[in-house]
Design a protein around this motif. Structure first.
Motif, mmCIF file in Angstrom:
data_model
loop_
_atom_site.group_PDB
_atom_site.id
_atom_site.type_symbol
_atom_site.label_atom_id
_atom_site.label_comp_id
_atom_site.label_asym_id
_atom_site.label_seq_id
_atom_site.Cartn_x
_atom_site.Cartn_y
_atom_site.Cartn_z
ATOM 1 N N LYS A 159 0.848 -1.192 0.000
ATOM 2 C CA LYS A 159 0.000 0.000 0.000
ATOM 3 C C LYS A 159 0.884 1.243 0.000
ATOM 4 N N LYS A 160 0.514 2.208 -0.850
ATOM 5 C CA LYS A 160 1.313 3.421 -1.000
ATOM 6 C C LYS A 160 0.371 4.628 -1.003
ATOM 7 N N ARG A 161 0.590 5.566 -0.099
ATOM 8 C CA ARG A 161 -0.288 6.729 0.008
ATOM 9 C C ARG A 161 0.520 8.004 0.192
ATOM 10 N N ILE A 162 -0.054 9.100 -0.314
ATOM 11 C CA ILE A 162 0.449 10.440 -0.022
ATOM 12 C C ILE A 162 -0.734 11.240 0.508
ATOM 13 N N LEU A 163 -0.604 11.766 1.718
ATOM 14 C CA LEU A 163 -1.682 12.491 2.371
ATOM 15 C C LEU A 163 -1.350 13.972 2.445
ATOM 16 N N TYR A 164 -2.358 14.803 2.161
ATOM 17 C CA TYR A 164 -2.199 16.254 2.230
ATOM 18 C C TYR A 164 -3.088 16.815 3.350
ATOM 19 N N PHE A 165 -2.499 17.629 4.221
ATOM 20 C CA PHE A 165 -3.240 18.344 5.255
ATOM 21 C C PHE A 165 -3.076 19.842 5.013
ATOM 22 N N ASN A 166 -4.156 20.608 5.243
ATOM 23 C CA ASN A 166 -4.039 22.052 5.049
ATOM 24 C C ASN A 166 -3.489 22.722 6.300
ATOM 25 N N GLU A 167 -3.443 24.061 6.287
ATOM 26 C CA GLU A 167 -2.843 24.790 7.408
ATOM 27 C C GLU A 167 -3.647 24.648 8.692
ATOM 28 N N SER A 168 -4.916 24.243 8.553
ATOM 29 C CA SER A 168 -5.749 23.990 9.741
ATOM 30 C C SER A 168 -5.650 22.537 10.176
ATOM 31 N N TYR A 169 -4.709 21.787 9.575
ATOM 32 C CA TYR A 169 -4.437 20.386 9.896
ATOM 33 C C TYR A 169 -5.583 19.457 9.493
ATOM 34 N N LYS A 170 -6.370 19.890 8.536
ATOM 35 C CA LYS A 170 -7.465 19.058 8.035
ATOM 36 C C LYS A 170 -6.968 18.238 6.850
ATOM 37 N N LEU A 171 -7.280 16.940 6.834
ATOM 38 C CA LEU A 171 -6.907 16.082 5.720
ATOM 39 C C LEU A 171 -7.759 16.445 4.514
ATOM 40 N N VAL A 172 -7.135 16.930 3.446
ATOM 41 C CA VAL A 172 -7.891 17.445 2.306
ATOM 42 C C VAL A 172 -7.711 16.614 1.037
ATOM 43 N N LYS A 173 -6.677 15.773 0.985
ATOM 44 C CA LYS A 173 -6.494 14.974 -0.229
ATOM 45 C C LYS A 173 -5.643 13.756 0.077
ATOM 46 N N ILE A 174 -5.978 12.634 -0.579
ATOM 47 C CA ILE A 174 -5.175 11.423 -0.496
ATOM 48 C C ILE A 174 -4.864 10.956 -1.912
ATOM 49 N N LEU A 175 -3.583 10.738 -2.187
ATOM 50 C CA LEU A 175 -3.177 10.121 -3.441
ATOM 51 C C LEU A 175 -2.872 8.654 -3.143
ATOM 52 N N LYS A 176 -3.510 7.754 -3.860
ATOM 53 C CA LYS A 176 -3.368 6.319 -3.616
ATOM 54 C C LYS A 176 -2.686 5.665 -4.805
ATOM 55 N N LEU A 177 -1.582 4.955 -4.536
ATOM 56 C CA LEU A 177 -0.839 4.276 -5.582
ATOM 57 C C LEU A 177 -0.864 2.775 -5.351
ATOM 58 N N ASP A 178 -2.056 2.228 -5.115
ATOM 59 C CA ASP A 178 -2.163 0.796 -4.858
ATOM 60 C C ASP A 178 -3.556 0.314 -5.233
ATOM 61 N N ASN A 179 -3.759 -0.984 -5.090
ATOM 62 C CA ASN A 179 -5.028 -1.611 -5.463
ATOM 63 C C ASN A 179 -5.847 -2.023 -4.249
ATOM 64 N N ASP A 180 -5.729 -1.314 -3.158
ATOM 65 C CA ASP A 180 -6.443 -1.661 -1.933
ATOM 66 C C ASP A 180 -7.950 -1.462 -2.117
ATOM 67 N N ILE A 181 -8.674 -2.560 -2.297
ATOM 68 C CA ILE A 181 -10.123 -2.475 -2.559
ATOM 69 C C ILE A 181 -10.901 -2.124 -1.296
ATOM 70 N N ASN A 182 -10.265 -2.215 -0.136
ATOM 71 C CA ASN A 182 -10.946 -1.895 1.117
ATOM 72 C C ASN A 182 -10.814 -0.428 1.492
ATOM 73 N N PHE A 183 -10.078 0.318 0.674
ATOM 74 C CA PHE A 183 -9.898 1.738 0.972
ATOM 75 C C PHE A 183 -11.214 2.482 0.785
ATOM 76 N N THR A 184 -11.581 3.295 1.772
ATOM 77 C CA THR A 184 -12.779 4.131 1.666
ATOM 78 C C THR A 184 -12.403 5.558 1.991
ATOM 79 N N GLU A 185 -12.961 6.472 1.243
ATOM 80 C CA GLU A 185 -12.677 7.879 1.484
ATOM 81 C C GLU A 185 -13.733 8.471 2.399
#
Length: 354
Positions: A159-185
């Motif tokens: 599993k490979k992920r890149i997570l982005y948080f804004n200046e308020s520390y809120k998770l705003v974007k996830i880049l997923k580089l895998d085939n994890d079928i159990n991943f839910t946004e």
């Protein structure tokens, strides 16, 4: 520290040195090879910067990289760097700036080296990423996006992920580089599969080819015996690169399409961009069918260490001119030559037209 502990420490250091020596290292280029408009834009932003190192981006790597090269049409715009990265240090520490080919600033990145805000660390644990392997952490500012973002690179087995948080520390974007079928946004997250998951070159069916490309192919090659369609793209997968030196900024990935076919017992390959414009036409030929002057060049001492492939390409260049793309290997590393009909190495200016 006893003798056994010292031995373990020595082994660990040696393994780290070997790992770093085997890692892919981006190749820097001298400033004179960077477009003047890019250098001008950088100087305006950082007039006092010194000891600046420049890198074509996406990175080029030293010999020994395990990523096989793909040789693309000589006039395709993606054969030249799409972006340039400047690395230097200022009063705040290490910084990287990305500019596009026209000199427009694209992104500024500052490595954080384990200094993420506590608010983000808490969320990583709550979201199940606490036990994931941490590869990289940085703070970025990107053209067209407001504010600063914290960016975290994580892997867990495949599993490979890149997570982005804004200046308020809120998770705003996830880049997923895998085939994890159990991943839910979650509702507040912007999710997308990051480019680079697919192979750099793959065979596709005609239905996977854009309509404008199919139309162009039908107009130019209506009665040919089609062998296959393939798609090529420049990869930006950071996890294919060295874990010691990441680089990925969620960029657009140019693609091209190639049609391989027979026409009157001759084998051809035509390359189109996504808009259906022909980028290159080649005839696939065997080595014995190369001009004598080209064969003489290949037999010269200059190429005595080359192992040449059985098939090469005659590039249909202009109305009466042909160039020859020669494929081979040196020490198992894939190489190519572009020769004219007299066997001379030639370079084609990108402003020239096929």
């Amino acid at each position: 520290m006893n003798k056994f502990s010292r031995l373990l420490l020595l082994i660990s250091v040696l393994l780290l040195i070997v790992a770093e020596s085997n890692a892919q290292t981006p190749v820097s280029i001298p400033a004179r090879k960077v477009p003047k408009i890019v250098l001008k834009s950088f100087k305006e932003l950082h007039p006092d910067a010194n000891e600046v190192k420049w890198y074509p981006y996406p990175y080029h790597y030293h010999q020994g990289s395990d990523v096989s090269p793909t040789f693309l049409p000589i006039l395709w715009e993606n054969n030249t760097p799409n972006y340039y990265e400047a690395r230097f240090s200022d009063e705040k520490g290490e910084v990287r700036n990305i500019f596009d080919f026209g000199g427009s600033w694209y992104v500024t990145s500052r490595p954080l080296a384990g200094n993420l805000p506590v608010e983000i660390e808490v969320q990583l644990k709550e979201k199940g990423y606490g036990i994931w392997k941490r590869h990289n952490e940085e703070q970025i500012v990107k053209s067209g996006e407001d504010g600063k973002f914290y960016k975290v690179w994580l892997t867990d087995k495949n599993k490979k992920r890149i997570l982005y948080f804004n200046e308020s520390y809120k998770l705003v974007k996830i880049l997923k580089l895998d085939n994890d079928i159990n991943f839910t946004e979650e509702d507040h997250e912007k999710f997308k599969n990051a480019p680079g998951f697919s192979k750099q070159e793959k065979t596709v069916t005609e239905k996977d080819v854009p309509a404008q490309v199919q139309t162009s192919a039908n107009q130019n090659h209506l009665d040919v015996d089609v062998i296959e369609w393939s798609i090529h793209e420049r990869l930006y997968d950071p996890f294919q690169n060295s874990i010691f030196d990441h680089g990925f900024y969620d960029l657009e990935v140019p693609v091209l399409y190639q049609l391989l076919f027979f026409d009157k017992d001759k084998k051809y390959k035509v390359t189109y961009n996504a808009q259906g414009e022909i980028l290159e036409e080649v005839e696939v030929i065997e080595r014995k069918d190369l001009p004598d002057e080209v064969l003489n060049t290949l037999k010269s001492d200059q190429y005595k260490d080359w192992v040449f492939d059985s098939e090469h390409e005659r590039i249909l260049y202009g109305k009466r001119k042909s160039l020859y793309r020669i494929y081979g290997k040196v020490m198992n590393e894939a190489k190519q030559l572009i020769l004219d009909a007299k066997g001379n190495i030639t370079k084609v200016k990108t402003k020239e037209k096929l």
